[in-house]
Design a protein around this motif. Structure first.
Motif, PDB file in Angstrom:
ATOM      1  N   ALA A 196     -12.006 -25.421 -36.050  1.00  0.00           N
ATOM      2  CA  ALA A 196     -12.183 -24.736 -37.333  1.00  0.00           C
ATOM      3  C   ALA A 196     -10.896 -24.058 -37.776  1.00  0.00           C
ATOM      4  O   ALA A 196     -10.500 -24.154 -38.948  1.00  0.00           O
ATOM      5  CB  ALA A 196     -13.315 -23.712 -37.226  1.00  0.00           C
TER       6      ALA A 196
ATOM      7  N   TYR B  66      -8.631 -25.237 -40.976  1.00  0.00           N
ATOM      8  CA  TYR B  66      -8.434 -24.213 -42.003  1.00  0.00           C
ATOM      9  C   TYR B  66      -6.955 -24.101 -42.371  1.00  0.00           C
ATOM     10  O   TYR B  66      -6.586 -24.131 -43.550  1.00  0.00           O
ATOM     11  CB  TYR B  66      -8.965 -22.866 -41.513  1.00  0.00           C
TER      12      TYR B  66
ATOM     13  N   LEU C 216     -14.747 -30.131 -41.761  1.00  0.00           N
ATOM     14  CA  LEU C 216     -15.528 -29.406 -40.752  1.00  0.00           C
ATOM     15  C   LEU C 216     -16.804 -30.162 -40.404  1.00  0.00           C
ATOM     16  O   LEU C 216     -17.156 -30.304 -39.222  1.00  0.00           O
ATOM     17  CB  LEU C 216     -15.856 -27.998 -41.260  1.00  0.00           C
TER      18      LEU C 216
ATOM     19  N   LEU D 153     -19.216 -29.492 -37.404  1.00  0.00           N
ATOM     20  CA  LEU D 153     -19.411 -28.065 -37.657  1.00  0.00           C
ATOM     21  C   LEU D 153     -20.146 -27.856 -38.982  1.00  0.00           C
ATOM     22  O   LEU D 153     -19.663 -28.285 -40.030  1.00  0.00           O
ATOM     23  CB  LEU D 153     -18.055 -27.353 -37.707  1.00  0.00           C
TER      24      LEU D 153
ATOM     25  N   ALA E  33     -21.130 -26.554 -42.433  1.00  0.00           N
ATOM     26  CA  ALA E  33     -20.328 -25.855 -43.444  1.00  0.00           C
ATOM     27  C   ALA E  33     -20.967 -26.045 -44.808  1.00  0.00           C
ATOM     28  O   ALA E  33     -21.609 -27.064 -45.073  1.00  0.00           O
ATOM     29  CB  ALA E  33     -18.894 -26.380 -43.444  1.00  0.00           C
TER      30      ALA E  33
ATOM     31  N   VAL F  23     -18.720 -21.377 -42.693  1.00  0.00           N
ATOM     32  CA  VAL F  23     -18.791 -22.262 -41.528  1.00  0.00           C
ATOM     33  C   VAL F  23     -19.627 -21.567 -40.458  1.00  0.00           C
ATOM     34  O   VAL F  23     -19.575 -20.343 -40.315  1.00  0.00           O
ATOM     35  CB  VAL F  23     -17.373 -22.610 -41.000  1.00  0.00           C
TER      36      VAL F  23
ATOM     37  N   GLY G 271     -11.627 -17.504 -36.385  1.00  0.00           N
ATOM     38  CA  GLY G 271     -12.805 -18.183 -35.859  1.00  0.00           C
ATOM     39  C   GLY G 271     -13.929 -17.259 -35.458  1.00  0.00           C
ATOM     40  O   GLY G 271     -14.967 -17.711 -34.964  1.00  0.00           O
TER      41      GLY G 271
END
Length: 211
Positions: A35, A39, A84, A89, A91, A124, A154
């Motif tokens: 992440a 980013y 993501l 992940l 999001a 996220v 994070g």
């Protein structure tokens, strides 16, 4: 709600998105590291540009945005969400309204206001909680306006640069429109046309211009 699947806009199965995330498709990276890495990649590799707006549906596809060198806050958020999700992940897009207090002359001249709407960020899901983050302002732009770039650890929210390095008010949120599973294009069109009728007054759904 499904915050992990691809969609027309979050088309992360496309070759361009798969290439973009390739370095993080490695088990040695934790979800947190993935992440943070994505980013920073999206934040700094696409220059922030609030002066180009398109209401064309295809302009909000992650695969289309990925092939550009610039992006506004919504576009960069969409791109990061797709990356993501591609890495497993959850999001989602988060929209609001912001007011800028520094370098606003051009914004005010063109938009008739120093408020930008809809302003895009994202959420996220990491370590059993939703985090807010905004990849809009690239590092070089922040340095130009003497604002610390937004970093993401994070673990905590990272979406607001309230003051610059000199202690002057830089940005504030004036409205929160909530989060969305997919890109709410009709809501965004309505919002833009209501706030900037002097620009979007043709009645057309697809309008592109460079200020």
């Amino acid at each position: 709600m499904n915050y992990i699947s691809p969609s027309y806009y979050f088309d992360f199965e496309s070759d361009v998105i798969q290439k973009l995330i390739s370095e993080f498709k490695n088990e040695r990276f934790s979800n947190k590291e993935k992440a943070i890495g994505m980013y920073l990649k999206v934040r700094d590799n696409w220059r922030y540009d609030p002066y180009t707006i398109s209401l064309a549906k295809e302009s909000f596809r992650a695969s289309v945005i990925a092939q550009k060198s610039t992006g506004n806050c919504v576009e960069k958020s969409i791109l990061l969400i797709a990356c993501l999700r591609a890495l497993g992940l959850p999001a989602r897009l988060h929209l609001g309204k912001v007011k800028n207090h520094i370098a606003v002359e051009r914004l005010t001249e063109k938009y008739g206001s120093n408020e930008l709407t809809p302003h895009g960020m994202l959420n996220v899901y990491l370590n059993n909680k939703w985090l807010k983050l905004s990849p809009a302002f690239n590092k070089s732009l922040c340095e130009k306006f003497k604002v610390a770039p937004l970093d993401f650890d994070g673990e905590n929210n990272s979406f607001l640069q309230q003051f610059n390095s000199e202690g002057n008010l830089f940005m504030e949120y004036t409205a929160d429109y909530g989060h969305f599973e997919d890109v709410p294009l009709e809501f965004m069109k309505k919002n833009i046309k209501e706030h900037y009728p002097h620009i979007f007054n043709t009645g057309e759904d697809i309008i592109e211009f460079r200020l």
